[in-house]
Every structure is written in C-alpha cells, then in structure tokens.
Design an enzyme around this catalytic site. Structure first.
Site, PDB file in Angstrom:
ATOM      1  N   HIS A 291     154.966  10.131 -68.524  1.00 35.76           N
ATOM      2  CA  HIS A 291     155.793   9.193 -69.287  1.00 35.76           C
ATOM      3  C   HIS A 291     155.121   7.836 -69.390  1.00 35.76           C
ATOM      4  O   HIS A 291     154.458   7.362 -68.475  1.00 35.76           O
ATOM      5  CB  HIS A 291     157.224   9.099 -68.774  1.00 35.76           C
ATOM      6  CG  HIS A 291     157.388   8.515 -67.408  1.00 35.76           C
ATOM      7  ND1 HIS A 291     157.439   7.158 -67.181  1.00 35.76           N
ATOM      8  CD2 HIS A 291     157.531   9.108 -66.201  1.00 35.76           C
ATOM      9  CE1 HIS A 291     157.622   6.940 -65.886  1.00 35.76           C
ATOM     10  NE2 HIS A 291     157.671   8.100 -65.271  1.00 35.76           N
ATOM     11  N   ASP A 303     153.471   5.101 -61.345  1.00 37.96           N
ATOM     12  CA  ASP A 303     154.660   5.640 -62.037  1.00 37.96           C
ATOM     13  C   ASP A 303     154.777   4.986 -63.402  1.00 37.96           C
ATOM     14  O   ASP A 303     155.440   3.985 -63.557  1.00 37.96           O
ATOM     15  CB  ASP A 303     155.896   5.400 -61.175  1.00 37.96           C
ATOM     16  CG  ASP A 303     157.139   6.047 -61.755  1.00 37.96           C
ATOM     17  OD1 ASP A 303     157.012   6.907 -62.647  1.00 37.96           O
ATOM     18  OD2 ASP A 303     158.240   5.691 -61.308  1.00 37.96           O
ATOM     19  N   GLU A 338     161.657   7.471 -69.978  1.00 30.83           N
ATOM     20  CA  GLU A 338     161.969   8.427 -68.908  1.00 30.83           C
ATOM     21  C   GLU A 338     162.838   7.773 -67.841  1.00 30.83           C
ATOM     22  O   GLU A 338     163.820   8.350 -67.369  1.00 30.83           O
ATOM     23  CB  GLU A 338     160.667   8.945 -68.269  1.00 30.83           C
ATOM     24  CG  GLU A 338     160.871  10.055 -67.226  1.00 30.83           C
ATOM     25  CD  GLU A 338     161.063   9.568 -65.799  1.00 30.83           C
ATOM     26  OE1 GLU A 338     161.448  10.373 -64.948  1.00 30.83           O
ATOM     27  OE2 GLU A 338     160.851   8.363 -65.525  1.00 30.83           O
ATOM     28  N   GLU A 339     162.447   6.551 -67.443  1.00 26.78           N
ATOM     29  CA  GLU A 339     163.060   5.925 -66.262  1.00 26.78           C
ATOM     30  C   GLU A 339     164.550   5.696 -66.412  1.00 26.78           C
ATOM     31  O   GLU A 339     165.285   5.709 -65.436  1.00 26.78           O
ATOM     32  CB  GLU A 339     162.362   4.590 -65.959  1.00 26.78           C
ATOM     33  CG  GLU A 339     160.894   4.717 -65.542  1.00 26.78           C
ATOM     34  CD  GLU A 339     160.726   5.367 -64.169  1.00 26.78           C
ATOM     35  OE1 GLU A 339     161.709   5.805 -63.579  1.00 26.78           O
ATOM     36  OE2 GLU A 339     159.565   5.450 -63.720  1.00 26.78           O
ATOM     37  N   ASP A 366     153.914  13.312 -62.868  1.00 23.48           N
ATOM     38  CA  ASP A 366     154.766  12.135 -62.677  1.00 23.48           C
ATOM     39  C   ASP A 366     155.160  11.986 -61.223  1.00 23.48           C
ATOM     40  O   ASP A 366     156.332  11.892 -60.877  1.00 23.48           O
ATOM     41  CB  ASP A 366     156.019  12.227 -63.565  1.00 23.48           C
ATOM     42  CG  ASP A 366     156.910  10.994 -63.413  1.00 23.48           C
ATOM     43  OD1 ASP A 366     156.403   9.933 -63.012  1.00 23.48           O
ATOM     44  OD2 ASP A 366     158.123  11.111 -63.672  1.00 23.48           O
ATOM     45  N   HIS A 437     158.928   2.242 -58.186  1.00 28.77           N
ATOM     46  CA  HIS A 437     159.970   1.342 -58.704  1.00 28.77           C
ATOM     47  C   HIS A 437     159.954  -0.043 -58.061  1.00 28.77           C
ATOM     48  O   HIS A 437     160.979  -0.719 -58.067  1.00 28.77           O
ATOM     49  CB  HIS A 437     161.365   1.965 -58.564  1.00 28.77           C
ATOM     50  CG  HIS A 437     161.560   3.229 -59.353  1.00 28.77           C
ATOM     51  ND1 HIS A 437     162.783   3.832 -59.476  1.00 28.77           N
ATOM     52  CD2 HIS A 437     160.708   3.990 -60.069  1.00 28.77           C
ATOM     53  CE1 HIS A 437     162.661   4.923 -60.225  1.00 28.77           C
ATOM     54  NE2 HIS A 437     161.396   5.036 -60.591  1.00 28.77           N
TER      55      HIS A 437
END
Lengths: 473, 473
Positions: A291, A303, A338-339, A366, A437
């Site tokens: 992503h 990520d 995506e997130e 991912d 994140h």
C-alpha cells in the site's frame, strides 16, 4: 485463458496448453518439472539478491514524498511519484484507478496529568477520533485492563471520566500479538461513548518503550455508525507506565486532553496499477501488492514503503530477466487508503470483479522490512502441494514452509473472500511494532540486506507463478 | 579541623589525631591499615548492593515530580520533594540554599521542509534560544559540516539563510564524544548570528536514531552577551538524515521554523543540602552530589534522577550502618539549575567559599544509571596513591583504577577550581546519549541492578573517605 478452459484444467489437473508452448519456446525457463523450474527460480533469485533497486525505491519514496495520509494532497503526490517511477522502470499499463473516501486529519494533540502530579503526557490521536474542541476536556481517570472490562462496568462508574485502557501488547515474530492489541484501538472509543465517558486513552498498540505513541485507525473511515465514539488517543508506553504508577501511588489522577482532528466527508484517492503483460496467457493475473498510503507521523518506511519497494523491484527484475515477458501477466497494485480501512482494497475488488476469476494468485508485502522466514499458503485444498512447492527455491534464503491459513496481506481481504488464492511471504516482525504507526517509521530503520532478501524471495515466487501452469484454486 | 592542622597533617603525611581516636573507639571500623578498611568497605558495599532504595527514590522523583526545568515551579516542587525525602530518611541539617537566575521556557516548536519535498521535521528548541515569533521564519537551507566551517564562510553566503550544522556525534563508553558535539550546540546560534543567518538547526547531540531530538543549553543562562544568537533548534537524527538526503537529491531545500520560547529575567532556584554530621571531625566535609533539575522534555530519570537516587541511597546506607556517625561529615548536595549553566554549582561555591578548604573530597553522579566501571582521581600529586587505594573495594563490582584527570562531575567545576580534590566514579555511558536531554529520559530506561551497583560503589567510596584520615590535597 477462458473460464471454460480454466475449469477444464482444474478438473483434470492438467497444465494448460500455453505451458506446453512455453516449454517449447523458452526451454531455459521450462517449468515442466517442478524441481527444474525451482532451480532456475533460485538461480534467478540469487542474482536478484545482489541488487539494490528496492532500497533506492524506498529511499526515494520516503525522502521525496514522506508522510502520505489517505485522501490528502500528500497521498496524491505519492501516486504521482509511483506512476512516474513505474513508467520509468518500463512497466506497462501504468494507471491510477480512483475512488473517493472521507478524509481525516490530525490536529493539536496535548495531554497532561493535572493532579496530583502535574506533568505532560506524550499522546497521539487515533485515526477517526472526534475532536475535544480547542478547549479540551478534563476529568478523573478510570483505568481498565481491557475493553471487555470497560463494557462490564455500570455506566455511572464511567460517565464523565477519561477511560484509560492499560492493556499490554505481546511481542511476537509473526505479529500474532497485533490482533488482540488492535482490537483495543478499534473499539475503545465506542465502548467508552456508550458508557458516557469524556474521552479514552489507550496504551499504544506497540512493543517498544520510547516516547513515541502509535496512531492507527479505529472504525473504518468508510463505515460511520450511530456511535461517533469519544475523543481517543494513544499514550506512549513510558507514558502509560507513568499514568499507571501515578494511579497506583495516589489512588486517583486527573488528566486534561486536547485533540482537534478534522474530518471531511469526501476526498480523493486511487490505487496505482502497473503490469508486465503476459506473453502466453495475458488474461491470467499474478498480483503482487503493497500500500502506498502511510500514517502521517512517520515517513512510512516500514509501513509500507518497504512493501512498495519490494514488490516493484521483484517485478522489475523479472521483467528484465524475461524481455519477451512471463507467461502470465504480473500486476503490481499499490493500494491507496489502506490505513484508514482497506478502502483501496475494496475499490480494487469492485472495479475488477469480473476479472477476479482470472487472478491466479496474489501476495502483498505489508509487514515491514524484516527478512522473510516462512511461506504460508491460502489456496484450494487440492492445490496445497503445488503451492508449497513454490517454497523450494526460497529455502536458500532461510524460508521454511508454513501453514495453510495465509491471508495474503490486508489489501487482499476482498480478493481472498472472492476466492482468489493467496500466499503470505511472512517477514520477521519481532521489531515491527516498535515502529508501526509512529513518528519513528523512517528510512534509517530499514536494513538494506534484509530488504534485498525480501526482493529475492518475491522474485523466486513471481518467477514460478508467472511462468507455471498451476491455478491454485 | 583547623586549617593549621590540615596543613600540618598534609606536610607531615600523618593521619589526623581523630583518626587515632576512631581507631580506638570504633575498632570494627578501623582504617588504620588500608587493606583492612578496604575489606570492611567492600563487605558493607556488598550488603548495600542488595538494597533497592535508590530505585524507589528515582521512581518517586520521576513519577511524583516529573520534568523540573531550572527556575520553574516544577523545579520548586522537586526541591520540596527532596527536602521531605531527605528529612524522612533521617538526614540532618536538611535545607534549601536559594539563588536567583534568568528563566527560559520552551514554546511552540514546529519545523517543516516547504520545498522541494514538503514534510514535517521533528525539532526541539535549544535552551536559551530566542524566539522566531509566532509567524516563524522561512529560508533556504545552508548545510555546513561544523561550526568552524560556518565561521569560515563569507557573510553573504550565510545571510538570510537557515544554517544546518550536520555534525555527527561519536558513541563512546566514557562520554568523550560529548565535548565536541556539545560545542556545536553551545556556539552555532551565535556564529550564525554573526553571519546574518535567519536561524540555525543542528543535528542532535545524541547517539540514537529515533525521532526524539535532544535539547540542551547554548550559552549559560547567567552569561548573556551582546550577541543574542539566532533562533536555534536540534533535529532528531532521522530528521537530520532526511534533510541531508533532500539536499543531496534536490540540491536545495527551504525550511520553515516556528520557535516561541520565552525568557524571564529573574526566577528562583536553590540547592538542597543534607548531612550526616561527622562524629570526630564534623568540620571536614565529604561531598556527594547530583543535580535536581532536569530538562523539560523527559522526566529526568537518567539525567539526573539516577544521580540523586544513587548518592542519597549510598549516604543513607552509610548512616544506617554507623548509627553514631562517620568520622567526617558527609554532605549531600542536590544542585539546582545545572542544565542551564551550572548555576547552582556556582552559588554553592560562593556560599561555601570559606568552607571549601575543609571539603576533603567530592564526587558527583551525573552520567546516567549505567554501571560504574572506572575510578578516576583528581587529587593532589602526593595523594594519588591514597586516592587510588579507594578503588580496592570496588574491584568486586567491576571497577578498575583509571586516570588522574578526574573532573568529578559538572557541578564540581568551581570546587575543583578552588582546589577541592575530586574523584569520578565513571559510569558506562555507551547508551547515555541515546536518552540525554530527550523526551525519552524516563524511568523505564533505568536497570535496577545497574543502579544498585552504583549505590554499592558510592557506598564503598563514602565508607572509606568519611572514616579515613587522608586529605587528598
């Protein structure tokens, strides 16, 4: 290949006719005997392992674009970067496949213990959180061990308080601690709202002990409900420890919280798609994905800049090794949004509904940039042995055959549910949730050698599935 | 002990008469023969190593007070904490010794690359920096390798730009990389001002790679000059890497910077002092110190809550082991306002000027919570052997004799310059500058076992110097 023919091959366990043509046309690439193809795939992957293209790609993306939150101008810049890069690398049919989505943006995020021991706390707002307003909220802290414990309390024990969900995540190599921990992130704000709480703080979904809290989405941005949730933020692990200590020492604590995120009803995103057209069966699609969007705190290196780089580089090396093209079409899909709730994944599945039966197999990278150590399959029962055989040329890279419960990656959810076979090239995720994140998800966390191992293993995978005749259903 | 007597003992290399009295009065504690005293000191220290008082103290300080910047109400709370704690532990003459100082407070700190690759940067304002004003400043970035390189440039190459000093700090066990790196922090803003720069960014003085920039003082808060400096901030290491990469790729970059610190001309601080009165030579002072203030980003666990806890616990254990008191007075000094320029250290030296000749020896713990591995001396030439002998009972804790260039700790600067003998119980600082002056300086970074080793070694030191007759001059 027509559906009729696919069905025929499947029911008769035969290789499709183009596989025979391939055998004749491209003798050195013949996959007629599995062991022979595996040896060639391994040799190819070992050459690929020497390349540094993936590291160059992730360096470029994280430096020249940086953070790229779903639906924002930054994500649009990432798409332009991707289109330019994929075209420059020589891929075909490079395009954006647009979709719309609600857009959430972070605002101020301030937290402090106001009594009995005044001090600031490091927090970050959870994706989808409502705002406290610029004045913020202040209240007594109510600590609960889990969201279930919160749900078990009477409303008058919760109303008017700031709930603190102090649940610790377990560090594991396969990321299995994440499911439990992320459930807390996804549900706490709504459970707190049902009981009349002012706000909710969760211990970060993460495994390190730095003052860098972990953001992440609550409910999917595309699925608003009647319950808007309370303002919600994550405390870094040291801050969660601190708040727990304050509560243990003083018996109570008051916290003030200012979170001012904003939500817009509609914005634009897109998936970026590129292909190596198949030479013999162009309609049969081997999909590798990652992503393109990231959270806004870091530069989205592990990520999922790493994933973007890994699948793009592996496909590029395959294209270079086979100037006339592989038998099947290799499609790279760099998913958007995506997130915030797999929005691009859903858009892709809808846009390509008619074509899904021709998706032979799919894999998504991912889970960071750690080395791949296990090959899991999610294929038809009768195809398990054939799928497992794909791991043979990966052994030299330290990859072992795994289970048959592969989910293939978050963006493959809707494909998998539609019957598309998937595999998971499982990375070592022991340190992944140290970074995931957070602001700390930056390029310096990627080991170029580990990244190159990923590319090599994806290359071994692609070489086999793009040239073999198996359908994996 | 009178100066006359001290001089006499020194010139004749004799033990003072109270040492003989001690020998007779406290036979089990006799230090008449060095080896014997060392054995007792070691046995005492080994008992002390089992205790957890220091960890309890640093937990209490960092939890119940937290950040405590010099001259602020938070530092005043830390003093009240210290006075209460020292009294509760049973020390004598617990008091605050006040002084005044200018007070600096952090404001907003926002930085972003505006072109060519827009993205936020993690920065923190350097202590003493002037404000950009709420509108901030924006300009082209000029990268220089060192402050000396900046000073060598013509003013028209610098004027109107934001200078980026991209100098990397070396990781060492003894902290020797810090001097060079901190010089950059102390001087860059003034050098940039002389050349007409808009602002200055430095690569953090630190050794880790997290998005947690390191603050720290520029010029001492007590020494304003004609040159106010430009607004100054530190980039975290990943952000410095990123800015360097952007410059390398694009050839240029623009940065916007908003820093709104405030400076008040006068505020209050104090040193907190406590004693174990000496039984035989109360006027002879053995000083152990640490500093009570901290930077405002973390909770001051390794800098210097650990030091506060180590020296306090070591002295408490000595007091408990010798209910009638050691021969000499042991004085704990918890200095105020160290971080902003050794303000408390200077105030102590001035307030105790008449008494400095009676300061037998001094040590400060201000290098984190890593294990002590070396014993350095800074004593009179003739006293070197006697000072080195103090290391004998420390060997069992892994401490080796070191050099004779000990500085004793930052707050001992003025004492040392006045002739007070010092020692450095050197800690392993390999990881210290991962945390130093960052938000990450929190309790979780302290290993209780390492902290207990520190207390034991300080206890061995205190036992010997508080009961021995050597003057170390």
């Amino acid at each position: 290949m027509s559906r009729f023919l696919s069905t025929l091959y499947r029911s008769h366990s035969l290789a499709p006719p183009w596989a025979l043509a391939l055998l004749l046309a491209l003798a050195p690439l013949s996959l007629a005997r599995a062991g022979e193809g595996a040896a060639e795939a391994q040799a190819f992957a070992q050459r690929v392992a020497q390349e540094s293209l993936a590291y160059e790609l992730v360096t470029s993306l994280t430096t020249e674009v940086g953070p790229r939150l779903a639906g924002t101008p930054e994500e649009a810049r990432a798409r332009r970067w991707a289109v330019d890069k994929l075209k420059a690398l020589g891929f075909s049919n490079v395009r954006q496949e647009p979709f719309e989505l609600p857009v959430w943006r972070r605002g101020l995020e301030i937290a402090e213990i106001t009594a009995p021991f005044p001090q600031p706390l490091a927090v970050t707002t959870l994706g989808g959180s409502v705002s406290t307003g610029p004045e913020g909220v202040e209240g007594e802290v109510l600590s609960v061990a889990t969201v279930a414990a919160l749900q078990g309390l009477p409303a008058d024990a919760v109303a008017g308080r700031i709930v603190f969900v102090d649940e610790v995540m377990t560090r594991t190599q396969d990321g299995s601690g994440y499911g439990v921990a992320a459930a807390k992130r996804r549900t706490a704000a709504y459970a707190a709202h049902e009981k009349g709480a002012l706000a909710v703080l969760i211990r970060s979904v993460g495994t390190h002990s730095h003052r860098l809290p972990h953001t992440g989405q609550m409910r999917r941005v595309t699925e608003p409900g009647d319950n808007p949730g309370v303002p919600a933020a994550a405390l870094s692990a040291p801050d969660a420890d601190q708040l727990a200590r304050v509560l243990a020492r003083a018996g109570s604590a008051r916290v003030r919280l200012v979170l001012t995120p904003q939500q817009r009803p509609a914005g634009k995103s897109a998936n970026v798609v590129a292909e190596i057209p198949g030479r013999l069966a162009p309609q049969e699609i081997v999909l590798v994905g990652a992503h393109l969007d990231s959270w806004d705190l870091g530069t989205g290196a592990v990520d999922d800049g790493a994933g973007v780089a890994i699948v793009t580089a592996a496909a590029k090396h395959l294209m270079d090794a086979m100037p006339r093209g592989p038998a099947r079409t290799v499609r790279i899909v760099l998913f958007g949004a995506e997130e915030v709730g797999l929005v691009g994944a859903k858009a892709y599945a809808e846009a390509h509904r008619e074509e899904l039966a021709n998706h032979v197999i799919a894999a998504e990278s991912d889970f960071g940039a750690g080395r791949i150590w296990r090959f899991d399959t999610g294929v038809g029962e009768g195809a398990r042995d054939a799928a497992l055989a794909l791991a043979q040329p990966m052994a030299v890279f330290g990859v072992v055959p795994g289970n048959d419960r592969a989910r293939g990656g978050p963006d493959l959810k809707y494909l998998r549910e539609s019957g598309v076979p998937v595999v998971t090239l499982l990375q070592n995720g022991l340190d992944y949730f140290d970074l995931h994140h957070t602001a700390d998800d930056t390029l310096d966390k990627i080991d170029p050698d580990d990244l190159a191992q990923n590319v090599a293993v994806y290359a071994a995978f692609l070489y086999q599935v793009a040239n073999g005749g198996e359908l994996y259903r």
